[in-house]
Design a protein around this motif. Structure first.
Motif, PDB file in Angstrom:
ATOM      1  N   MET A   1       0.708  -1.470   0.266  1.00 54.07           N
ATOM      2  CA  MET A   1      -0.093  -0.226  -0.333  1.00 54.07           C
ATOM      3  C   MET A   1       0.414   1.066   0.176  1.00 54.07           C
ATOM      4  O   MET A   1       0.300   2.142  -0.085  1.00 54.07           O
ATOM      5  N   THR A   2       1.936   1.178   0.047  1.00 53.36           N
ATOM      6  CA  THR A   2       3.179   2.049  -0.301  1.00 53.36           C
ATOM      7  C   THR A   2       3.134   2.768  -1.398  1.00 53.36           C
ATOM      8  O   THR A   2       3.695   4.364  -1.466  1.00 53.36           O
ATOM      9  N   ASP A   3       2.331   2.793  -2.463  1.00 52.02           N
ATOM     10  CA  ASP A   3       2.054   3.593  -3.259  1.00 52.02           C
ATOM     11  C   ASP A   3       1.074   4.807  -3.418  1.00 52.02           C
ATOM     12  O   ASP A   3       0.256   4.339  -2.920  1.00 52.02           O
ATOM     13  N   ILE A   4       1.921   5.883  -2.899  1.00 52.74           N
ATOM     14  CA  ILE A   4       0.977   7.367  -3.143  1.00 52.74           C
ATOM     15  C   ILE A   4       0.011   7.564  -3.506  1.00 52.74           C
ATOM     16  O   ILE A   4      -0.814   7.848  -2.766  1.00 52.74           O
ATOM     17  N   LEU A   5       0.034   6.994  -4.922  1.00 56.14           N
ATOM     18  CA  LEU A   5      -0.937   7.666  -5.443  1.00 56.14           C
ATOM     19  C   LEU A   5      -2.403   6.290  -5.179  1.00 56.14           C
ATOM     20  O   LEU A   5      -3.492   7.270  -4.966  1.00 56.14           O
ATOM     21  N   THR A   6      -1.986   4.609  -5.114  1.00 56.22           N
ATOM     22  CA  THR A   6      -3.754   4.037  -4.678  1.00 56.22           C
ATOM     23  C   THR A   6      -3.652   5.056  -2.684  1.00 56.22           C
ATOM     24  O   THR A   6      -4.908   5.134  -2.778  1.00 56.22           O
ATOM     25  N   VAL A   7      -2.902   5.531  -2.276  1.00 52.87           N
ATOM     26  CA  VAL A   7      -3.019   5.848  -0.695  1.00 52.87           C
ATOM     27  C   VAL A   7      -3.885   7.200  -0.865  1.00 52.87           C
ATOM     28  O   VAL A   7      -5.017   7.058  -0.637  1.00 52.87           O
ATOM     29  N   VAL A   8      -4.052   7.634  -1.483  1.00 48.09           N
ATOM     30  CA  VAL A   8      -4.526   9.095  -2.039  1.00 48.09           C
ATOM     31  C   VAL A   8      -5.787   8.788  -2.633  1.00 48.09           C
ATOM     32  O   VAL A   8      -6.823   9.446  -2.059  1.00 48.09           O
ATOM     33  N   ASP A   9      -6.082   7.751  -3.622  1.00 44.68           N
ATOM     34  CA  ASP A   9      -7.480   7.425  -4.588  1.00 44.68           C
ATOM     35  C   ASP A   9      -8.042   7.092  -3.289  1.00 44.68           C
ATOM     36  O   ASP A   9      -9.623   6.840  -3.681  1.00 44.68           O
ATOM     37  N   THR A  10      -7.568   5.692  -2.567  1.00 44.54           N
ATOM     38  CA  THR A  10      -8.256   4.956  -1.511  1.00 44.54           C
ATOM     39  C   THR A  10      -8.865   6.319  -0.673  1.00 44.54           C
ATOM     40  O   THR A  10     -10.264   6.201  -0.269  1.00 44.54           O
ATOM     41  N   LEU A  11      -8.061   7.004   0.049  1.00 43.61           N
ATOM     42  CA  LEU A  11      -8.840   8.330   1.123  1.00 43.61           C
ATOM     43  C   LEU A  11      -9.722   9.103   0.369  1.00 43.61           C
ATOM     44  O   LEU A  11     -10.460  10.111   0.773  1.00 43.61           O
ATOM     45  N   CYS A  12      -9.400   9.012  -0.580  1.00 46.68           N
ATOM     46  CA  CYS A  12      -9.663  10.280  -1.806  1.00 46.68           C
ATOM     47  C   CYS A  12     -11.486   9.624  -1.751  1.00 46.68           C
ATOM     48  O   CYS A  12     -12.401   9.903  -2.291  1.00 46.68           O
ATOM     49  N   LYS A  13     -11.355   7.996  -1.402  1.00 48.56           N
ATOM     50  CA  LYS A  13     -12.950   7.620  -2.194  1.00 48.56           C
ATOM     51  C   LYS A  13     -13.819   6.856  -0.749  1.00 48.56           C
ATOM     52  O   LYS A  13     -15.081   6.680  -0.981  1.00 48.56           O
ATOM     53  N   THR A  14     -12.836   7.552   0.200  1.00 49.09           N
ATOM     54  CA  THR A  14     -12.989   6.405   1.565  1.00 49.09           C
ATOM     55  C   THR A  14     -14.318   7.520   2.222  1.00 49.09           C
ATOM     56  O   THR A  14     -13.938   8.935   3.053  1.00 49.09           O
ATOM     57  N   PRO A  15     -15.662   7.072   2.837  1.00 43.66           N
ATOM     58  CA  PRO A  15     -16.287   7.654   3.130  1.00 43.66           C
ATOM     59  C   PRO A  15     -15.827   7.495   4.691  1.00 43.66           C
ATOM     60  O   PRO A  15     -16.279   6.144   5.339  1.00 43.66           O
ATOM     61  N   ARG A  16     -16.878   9.425   5.678  1.00 47.66           N
ATOM     62  CA  ARG A  16     -16.554   9.007   6.923  1.00 47.66           C
ATOM     63  C   ARG A  16     -17.482   8.824   7.645  1.00 47.66           C
ATOM     64  O   ARG A  16     -18.559   8.702   7.091  1.00 47.66           O
ATOM     65  N   VAL A  17     -17.315   7.264   8.043  1.00 48.39           N
ATOM     66  CA  VAL A  17     -19.052   6.634   7.827  1.00 48.39           C
ATOM     67  C   VAL A  17     -19.916   7.165   9.347  1.00 48.39           C
ATOM     68  O   VAL A  17     -20.568   6.496   8.659  1.00 48.39           O
ATOM     69  N   GLY A  18     -19.264   7.343  10.204  1.00 47.86           N
ATOM     70  CA  GLY A  18     -20.438   8.197  10.928  1.00 47.86           C
ATOM     71  C   GLY A  18     -21.187   9.003  10.555  1.00 47.86           C
ATOM     72  O   GLY A  18     -22.460   9.440  11.073  1.00 47.86           O
ATOM     73  N   TRP A  19     -20.923   9.629   9.616  1.00 49.51           N
ATOM     74  CA  TRP A  19     -21.642  11.003   8.325  1.00 49.51           C
ATOM     75  C   TRP A  19     -22.744   9.560   8.036  1.00 49.51           C
ATOM     76  O   TRP A  19     -24.091  10.219   7.620  1.00 49.51           O
ATOM     77  N   LEU A  20     -22.464   8.645   7.336  1.00 50.19           N
ATOM     78  CA  LEU A  20     -23.356   7.933   6.656  1.00 50.19           C
ATOM     79  C   LEU A  20     -24.123   7.293   7.864  1.00 50.19           C
ATOM     80  O   LEU A  20     -25.232   7.184   7.184  1.00 50.19           O
ATOM     81  N   GLN A  21     -24.079   6.889   8.557  1.00 52.58           N
ATOM     82  CA  GLN A  21     -24.656   6.586   9.857  1.00 52.58           C
ATOM     83  C   GLN A  21     -25.741   7.275  10.316  1.00 52.58           C
ATOM     84  O   GLN A  21     -27.197   7.003  10.771  1.00 52.58           O
ATOM     85  N   ARG A  22     -25.244   8.483  10.577  1.00 53.23           N
ATOM     86  CA  ARG A  22     -26.506   9.645  10.392  1.00 53.23           C
ATOM     87  C   ARG A  22     -27.260   9.883   9.141  1.00 53.23           C
ATOM     88  O   ARG A  22     -28.247  11.039   9.379  1.00 53.23           O
TER      89      ARG A  22
END
Length: 175
Positions: free
Chosen positions: A1-22
């Protein structure tokens, strides 16, 4: 996972779950949150510098930018999951393994071991408070979270004037 582009793409597609739960349909991503934290931390550091507090702006921005990198590996579970796990230890393990060159910055933030870490920890909670206020204004049930975060942020008594500024700007009626 140390590929920085993958890290950025993952973080930019990962919703903060607490907001979804609300019920937030277009929930903030980890990437958007991290950017907000970074901008807030930079503003706070600049303000403190003008008040005579010597803050290293580059360190503040760096710590803020990387504070949630571990979530590219771990995801962003809700509060209930985090409370049941050794979340802080898991994040630190990921930093040591995947981002060893940034692990010390993470520790500054997580444990608030210096002024830089304290500013970023404050900005992290403040960013969530501001987002909770925005979602509340849009009709989502986030008022209780906003009040809870506000109480936590009040514990940073040396930043009270900064908290007051952002609450008056984004969270009218909260204080």
């Amino acid at each position: 996972m140390t590929d920085i582009l993958t890290v950025v793409d993952t973080l930019c597609k990962t919703p903060r779950v607490g907001w979804l739960q609300r019920g937030v349909t277009d929930a903030e991503t980890v990437c958007a949150h991290s950017l907000l934290v970074t901008l807030l931390a930079g503003e706070i550091a600049a303000r403190l510098n003008t008040e005579g507090v010597d803050i290293n702006m580059a360190e503040v921005l760096a710590v803020a930018a990387v504070h949630d990198l571990a979530e590219a590996v771990l995801g962003h579970p809700g509060r209930e999951v985090r409370d049941r796990l050794r979340w802080e230890e898991l994040e630190e393990e990921v930093f040591k393994r995947e981002f060893p060159h940034l692990a010390e910055f993470f520790r500054w933030y997580r444990y608030e071991t210096n002024t830089v870490g304290r500013i970023v920890a404050f900005a992290d909670k403040l960013a969530t408070l501001i987002r909770a206020c925005r979602y509340s204004q849009l009709g989502y049930p986030t008022e209780d979270l906003a009040r809870s975060l506000y109480k936590k942020l009040m514990a940073y008594d040396d930043f009270a004037h900064i908290l007051d500024y952002y609450v008056s700007k984004y969270c009218r009626g909260l204080s």
